[in-house]
Every structure is written in structure tokens, then in C-alpha cells.
Design a protein around this motif. Sequence first.
Motif, PDB file in Angstrom:
ATOM      1  N   GLY A  96       0.580  -9.559   2.291  1.00 14.14           N
ATOM      2  CA  GLY A  96      -0.049  -8.660   3.259  1.00 14.14           C
ATOM      3  C   GLY A  96      -1.545  -8.527   3.083  1.00 14.14           C
ATOM      4  O   GLY A  96      -2.279  -8.405   4.056  1.00 14.14           O
ATOM      5  N   ASN A  97      -2.038  -8.562   1.849  1.00 12.01           N
ATOM      6  CA  ASN A  97      -3.464  -8.429   1.584  1.00 12.01           C
ATOM      7  C   ASN A  97      -3.900  -9.630   0.749  1.00 12.01           C
ATOM      8  O   ASN A  97      -3.535  -9.753  -0.423  1.00 12.01           O
ATOM      9  CB  ASN A  97      -3.747  -7.121   0.833  1.00 12.01           C
ATOM     10  CG  ASN A  97      -5.248  -6.835   0.726  1.00 12.01           C
ATOM     11  OD1 ASN A  97      -6.026  -7.704   0.366  1.00 12.01           O
ATOM     12  ND2 ASN A  97      -5.620  -5.601   1.032  1.00 12.01           N
ATOM     13  N   GLU A  99      -6.774 -10.570  -0.548  1.00  9.18           N
ATOM     14  CA  GLU A  99      -7.596 -10.313  -1.730  1.00  9.18           C
ATOM     15  C   GLU A  99      -6.757  -9.772  -2.883  1.00  9.18           C
ATOM     16  O   GLU A  99      -6.933 -10.175  -4.035  1.00  9.18           O
ATOM     17  CB  GLU A  99      -8.714  -9.325  -1.388  1.00  9.18           C
ATOM     18  CG  GLU A  99      -9.765  -9.877  -0.439  1.00  9.18           C
ATOM     19  CD  GLU A  99     -10.474 -11.083  -1.031  1.00  9.18           C
ATOM     20  OE1 GLU A  99     -10.733 -11.087  -2.246  1.00  9.18           O
ATOM     21  OE2 GLU A  99     -10.764 -12.024  -0.262  1.00  9.18           O
ATOM     22  N   GLU A 100      -5.841  -8.863  -2.561  1.00  6.21           N
ATOM     23  CA  GLU A 100      -4.979  -8.324  -3.601  1.00  6.21           C
ATOM     24  C   GLU A 100      -4.046  -9.403  -4.159  1.00  6.21           C
ATOM     25  O   GLU A 100      -3.779  -9.436  -5.362  1.00  6.21           O
ATOM     26  CB  GLU A 100      -4.167  -7.151  -3.057  1.00  6.21           C
ATOM     27  CG  GLU A 100      -4.970  -5.885  -2.837  1.00  6.21           C
ATOM     28  CD  GLU A 100      -4.089  -4.716  -2.453  1.00  6.21           C
ATOM     29  OE1 GLU A 100      -2.873  -4.940  -2.237  1.00  6.21           O
ATOM     30  OE2 GLU A 100      -4.602  -3.588  -2.370  1.00  6.21           O
ATOM     31  N   GLU A 101      -3.566 -10.277  -3.302  1.00  2.71           N
ATOM     32  CA  GLU A 101      -2.699 -11.354  -3.759  1.00  2.71           C
ATOM     33  C   GLU A 101      -3.426 -12.254  -4.751  1.00  2.71           C
ATOM     34  O   GLU A 101      -2.880 -12.599  -5.813  1.00  2.71           O
ATOM     35  CB  GLU A 101      -2.218 -12.185  -2.567  1.00  2.71           C
ATOM     36  CG  GLU A 101      -1.168 -11.507  -1.718  1.00  2.71           C
ATOM     37  CD  GLU A 101      -0.633 -12.447  -0.656  1.00  2.71           C
ATOM     38  OE1 GLU A 101      -0.234 -13.570  -1.021  1.00  2.71           O
ATOM     39  OE2 GLU A 101      -0.619 -12.060   0.523  1.00  2.71           O
ATOM     40  N   TYR A 145      -4.069  -0.455  -8.663  1.00  2.00           N
ATOM     41  CA  TYR A 145      -4.407   0.542  -7.650  1.00  2.00           C
ATOM     42  C   TYR A 145      -5.306   1.579  -8.305  1.00  2.00           C
ATOM     43  O   TYR A 145      -4.830   2.587  -8.845  1.00  2.00           O
ATOM     44  CB  TYR A 145      -3.148   1.185  -7.081  1.00  2.00           C
ATOM     45  CG  TYR A 145      -2.209   0.208  -6.413  1.00  2.00           C
ATOM     46  CD1 TYR A 145      -2.652  -0.604  -5.382  1.00  2.00           C
ATOM     47  CD2 TYR A 145      -0.877   0.096  -6.808  1.00  2.00           C
ATOM     48  CE1 TYR A 145      -1.801  -1.505  -4.765  1.00  2.00           C
ATOM     49  CE2 TYR A 145      -0.017  -0.797  -6.193  1.00  2.00           C
ATOM     50  CZ  TYR A 145      -0.489  -1.597  -5.176  1.00  2.00           C
ATOM     51  OH  TYR A 145       0.348  -2.486  -4.560  1.00  2.00           O
TER      52      TYR A 145
END
Length: 518
Positions: A96-97, A99-101, A145
Motif C-alpha cells: 500500500g505504501n 516508501e514504507e515497503e 511507526y
Amino acid sequence: MSLQWIGTLMTWFIPLSLFVVAMMNERKARWQLARVVSFMGLVMTMILGAALYFKWINLGGSEHWLVTSNASILVLGLVTFIGFINIGYSRVYMSGNLEEEKRYLRWLLVILGTVATVITTNHMLVLVIGWIAITLGLHRLLIFYPNRQRAVLAAYKKYIFARIAEACLLGAVLILHYEHGTWFISDIYQDIQVSTHLTNLDHLAALLLALTALIKCAQLPVHGWLIQVVEAPTPVSALLHAGIINLGGYLLIVFAPLIVKSDIAQWMLLIVGGITTVLAALVMMTRASVKVRLAWSTMSQMGLMLVECALGLFELALLHLIAHSCYKAYAFLNSGSEVEASMKRRLSEAEPPTRLEWWVAGLFSLALVVGMILAFNLPEPYSPWLLFAIALTLLIAERRGRLSTTSLFEMSLLAVFLLAVYILQKNGAGLLIPNLPTSVGWQGDLWIATLLIAFMAGYILLRYHQDLPWMKKVRRAFYAGFYLDELVTRLNLRIYPTRLPVRFKPKKLQIPKEELFH
């Protein structure tokens, strides 16, 4: 090229390939490549295990920097297997994200690579560097997070305790190098095995290694961070509980000859680990959150593993490490479904056993275990067999549920089957690593037996007599974890304060009127 060189290159390939793939995630998260590499590592580990078992190659010794024991290959296979499963789960969980992946996969692969390095190295300085790299990489995932206050506070406490554990490990390594004149674990292993007694510096090194293991395994009272890091992503919790936290037990297995000859190290493990085993298991019974219950369970299981090492039962500790890793990986990755299963278990709680049922279950279990000990002339210590008898007692006595009831005969057959499987697995682990005689003797065995009896009493009181007036206060104390974490947290923040992220409360935001009209 000889088989020896092929085995060496395969062993180095496993961590190096993970590091290379970690550096290839700048533009996008290469999930498929990461999973392929982890699967290749698992296959190579299986090939290496077969080659070592049939003695086609020998990766140990001071001429090599790899694999200090037969157990190392088994643990390496466990790490690659859990890594393969974790990467596949994380691919769906983190989608879904972009950058986070990328950020998540990069640090996940770094951690897996450094864990593989720590497991396969024969050099103590590489062990220390890898240990530090694991905690630094894990810190980045624990604060994945950064706006969650509880996650940041837990990672902050973990960061402090990790530095203390690393200082203890580095001190032990420097002392062992000074005392034995080598950096290789295998050489120290052989020197201590042939020596009749330890020097004062060796005792100090053993004590520092025991402290490292206790801190790494989140034993009381430095346990609070493990309970609170459930704020991190679920696959991070699975990686932590199924793999990284077990490194404390693995460290004791690697330095087994040193630990079993040091009274002070053994008694520290028996006292702290034994108390944590009992209290954490009882505290777990008072908690409602599935992840929090699993975290307290991990503390208890790690304490029991350290106790097994202190009693010289390294084959049992290795079996415990493997079983616990697989169970916790499954439990955390399946925690969503576990919520529904937990609710069903509470709605169909077992009917309280009668006094006669307790006596029948206890006498049958004790007779079964004692008969096995006498039949096969099993040596000391006997406290682990007492624990198995307690487990069988609970299994047989609590066989009656509201939805279904199992007969006494069927449950007795199950108890016999479980005992047979346990003995086979224990003997199988004994082919990889032997048990070692300890110096604590019957006193240590008696201490653990006393704690186990106290656990049995506490279990019955908390489960079946919690409505008693005085038990309500006791249950409240257990639920609060005896307020140990609160005391340690205040001490941490007083000695080394930090700033936590500010939590915004949308319901209380005051929006100026001029911003409402445009």
C-alpha cells in the motif's frame, strides 16, 4: 574445488545474499527476490546439514571462521525458514505504501543477514559486531511507526537495555581473549573442556555472558519493552519473538562448557530465569489482549530455556528453542484469527475439576513420569520431568469443557503418546548437542522443583478461586506485573530522559473561525 570450499562458500553466501538484496531496495521493494534468496538459504542450509552429518565437510575449528557447533546449522535452518515465511507474510501486510515497503524490507533483510552471521561465525569479535547490528536494525523496525508513543517508549527502553547487554558481551569476549589468547570460540570451547577448574576471570566472563542472556531474553525486571513493542507491525513481533529473542539461549549453548563450570553464572540463571518463568506464566493468565498474552508467554518460555541451560540440559534447550520459534511465529502471524479462537475458549471454559479428578490426574501423571525415569534409568536433574508431570496433570484434569468432554481413557492415551514423542524429540536433539554435568547439583534441581510446585498452586488459585476476597488483590497485583516495569521506566527516564512524540487528538483540535470560510 573441494567439498570443503563449496561448504564454506555456501555458508558465507546465506548472509551475504541477504545483505546484497537489502541494498537493492532503493527504487522499489523487491519482495520476490528477497523470498527467493531466503528460500535458497534454507535449501543450502539443508544441504550443509546433510554434509556435516555424514562428515563430508568440517566447517569448525580455528582455521575457519564458520560454524562453532552442530546446533548452529539447525538454528541457521530455523532462521532461514522463519525469514522465508515472514517475508511472504510481510509482502501482503505492508502493501500500500511504497516508501514504507522499501524501508521495512531493507531493515528486515539486514536483520536476517546479521542473525545468520551471528549463528555461523566462529570469531568472537564478529559475534559482538553482529549482535550490535541486530539490535540497531531491530530498533528501526520497532519505531517503524514513529508517532506511536508506546512503541517509541518501548523501543527506547529496549535500546538502553541492548547497550547494556552488548557491553556485557564485549566485556566477556575481551576477558576470554585475554585469558585464552584466541578470538575463536572453538578454541575456547576446547580449552575449557579440558581444564579442571575455571580462573577468576573465566568466572567473571561466565557471569557477564549470563547477564547478557538474561537481558536479551527480557527477564524480570527488564521485561517491559517486550510487552509494549506489540505496537510495532505484526511481522516485526513475529520476527522478534520467534527468532531474535532466542539468541540469549543460543549464546549459552555456544559457551556451554564455560557456563556449566561457573556456580555464580548458573545460580543467577536459575534464580532470575526460574522466577521469571513462574511469574510471567501466571501474569499471562490475567491478561486479555492476545498479543500481550503471547509476549508474557515468551518471557516465561525464555526463562525456562535459560533454566535448562543452567541445569546443563542443552539438548532440551535446543529443542525448546526450535519449538518455541515455530510456535511463536505461527501465533503472531495468526494473531488475527487467534482473537476469535480466544473468545470461543473463554465462552467454553472447562468445568472446574473435582478434588477426586485432581488426585487421579496427578497420581497418574506422576506415576507415568516416574515409571519412565525408573524404566530407562534417566539421570538427574528431575525438575524438568516434574514440569512435564504438571502439564499432563492439567491436561487430564481439565478435559471437560462446556462444548465437549474427553474421556479419562482417551486423555490418558494422549498423555502416553505425548511423553513418547517428547522423549524421541529430546533424544534426537541429543544427537546434535550433548548434556553437560553442572556444579549446582541437587540444590538447583530442588529450587526449580519448588518454583514449579508454586506455579501449580498459583495456577489453580488464579483460575478457579479468583472470586475469593483476598485473591482479588493478588490478581490485581499479577495483572499489573507487580509494577516492576513502571519502576524501571521511571528510572530509565530519570537517568537518560527522552522526548516522546506528541499525540494529536482530533476531537479536541480548535480550528480558527477564519479557516472555516474560504
